[in-house]
Design an enzyme around this catalytic site. Structure first.
Site, PDB file in Angstrom:
ATOM      1  N   ILE A  99     -16.241  38.781   2.013  1.00 45.31           N
ATOM      2  CA  ILE A  99     -15.174  37.843   3.276  1.00 45.31           C
ATOM      3  C   ILE A  99     -14.004  37.857   3.324  1.00 45.31           C
ATOM      4  O   ILE A  99     -13.547  37.896   2.259  1.00 45.31           O
ATOM      5  CB  ILE A  99     -16.036  36.414   4.016  1.00 45.31           C
ATOM      6  CG1 ILE A  99     -15.754  35.615   5.428  1.00 45.31           C
ATOM      7  CG2 ILE A  99     -15.609  35.798   2.635  1.00 45.31           C
ATOM      8  CD1 ILE A  99     -16.328  34.834   5.575  1.00 45.31           C
ATOM      9  N   CYS A 100     -13.503  37.600   4.595  1.00 48.86           N
ATOM     10  CA  CYS A 100     -11.520  38.071   4.741  1.00 48.86           C
ATOM     11  C   CYS A 100     -10.968  38.284   3.838  1.00 48.86           C
ATOM     12  O   CYS A 100     -10.983  39.574   3.650  1.00 48.86           O
ATOM     13  CB  CYS A 100     -11.533  36.054   4.039  1.00 48.86           C
ATOM     14  SG  CYS A 100      -9.647  35.525   4.159  1.00 48.86           S
ATOM     15  N   GLY A 101      -9.853  38.240   2.777  1.00 50.50           N
ATOM     16  CA  GLY A 101      -8.917  38.832   1.692  1.00 50.50           C
ATOM     17  C   GLY A 101      -9.982  40.454   1.017  1.00 50.50           C
ATOM     18  O   GLY A 101      -9.374  40.611   0.571  1.00 50.50           O
TER      19      GLY A 101
ATOM     20  N   THR B 124     -12.345  41.270   1.891  1.00 50.76           N
ATOM     21  CA  THR B 124     -12.867  42.855   1.985  1.00 50.76           C
ATOM     22  C   THR B 124     -11.328  43.725   2.059  1.00 50.76           C
ATOM     23  O   THR B 124     -11.341  45.210   1.557  1.00 50.76           O
ATOM     24  CB  THR B 124     -12.894  42.914   3.256  1.00 50.76           C
ATOM     25  OG1 THR B 124     -11.913  42.864   4.168  1.00 50.76           O
ATOM     26  CG2 THR B 124     -13.915  42.002   3.573  1.00 50.76           C
TER      27      THR B 124
ATOM     28  N   ALA C 182     -17.358  40.126   6.706  1.00 51.00           N
ATOM     29  CA  ALA C 182     -16.858  39.271   7.374  1.00 51.00           C
ATOM     30  C   ALA C 182     -16.062  38.951   8.070  1.00 51.00           C
ATOM     31  O   ALA C 182     -15.389  39.340   6.296  1.00 51.00           O
ATOM     32  CB  ALA C 182     -17.607  37.927   7.181  1.00 51.00           C
TER      33      ALA C 182
END
Length: 197
Positions: free
Chosen positions: A102-104, A106, A153
């Site tokens: 999720i977030c960074g 990715t 996400a």
């Protein structure tokens, strides 16, 4: 350990809020969550919480795990200190063990080449484009995306992220999964009766 063990990566500037729904409900449904740091030294989250990792990354084996969870952190943007976690994600996926980012995180997976051929999402398409990855055609505008063993996400979607984790691990299915999401995302009181049935 069994496949009911989930490994949660922890590192300095770890985004505390992104995994709370997922880990809490996994534990409530019989899973064990073990934290993994670059080393066994304590880390401090973005919210200032100090965490003592259960094990160091070099001791992590996909055979002992049902899932690896990677969260956002400022460190994903400031160099390659967290690159070993993206390497671990590759090892997990190669072994057929799911990874949820999720977030960074990715962006870390994008730099590792893990999003080039898999459907995925993140904060925004241009965020991942800045990594130089080749997966732009696979980017999906959605709250969370599952492609086989990979879940992704954006930073504002911890509830959708948890929903995808639960679906992939079979924690909640069908109407119960939908009810869980409606309860925690939409505050729909009618969903509680379905979830608790």
């Amino acid at each position: 350990m069994t496949r009911k063990t989930v490994h949660l990566a922890v590192y300095d500037t770890y985004a505390d809020w992104e995994t709370g729904h997922a880990t809490a409900h996994l534990v409530q449904n019989g899973f064990t969550v073990r934290t993994v740091g670059l080393t066994a030294d304590p880390v401090t989250t973005m919210g200032g919480v100090r965490i003592q990792p259960d094990l160091a990354l070099d001791a992590l084996d996909p055979a002992d795990s049902g899932l690896l969870i990677l969260t956002g952190a400022s460190l994903w943007e400031t160099g390659d200190k967290l690159a070993p976690f993206a390497g671990a994600a590759r090892t997990f996926l190669d072994a057929g063990v799911p990874v949820a980012a999720i977030c960074g995180a990715t962006a870390g997976l994008a730099r590792e080449g893990l999003l080039d051929d898999r459907a995925h999402t993140s904060a925004a398409s241009f965020y991942l484009e800045a990594t130089g990855y080749r997966g732009g055609a696979k980017y999906v505008e959605a709250d969370a995306v599952t492609d086989g063993d990979l879940i992704t996400a954006g930073p504002t979607e911890p509830v959708a992220f948890a929903r995808e984790v639960f679906a992939r691990l079979g924690v909640y299915e069908g109407p119960k999964l939908d009810a869980w999401y409606r309860l925690f995302h939409d505050s729909d009181p009618a969903a509680y009766e379905i979830l608790s049935a």
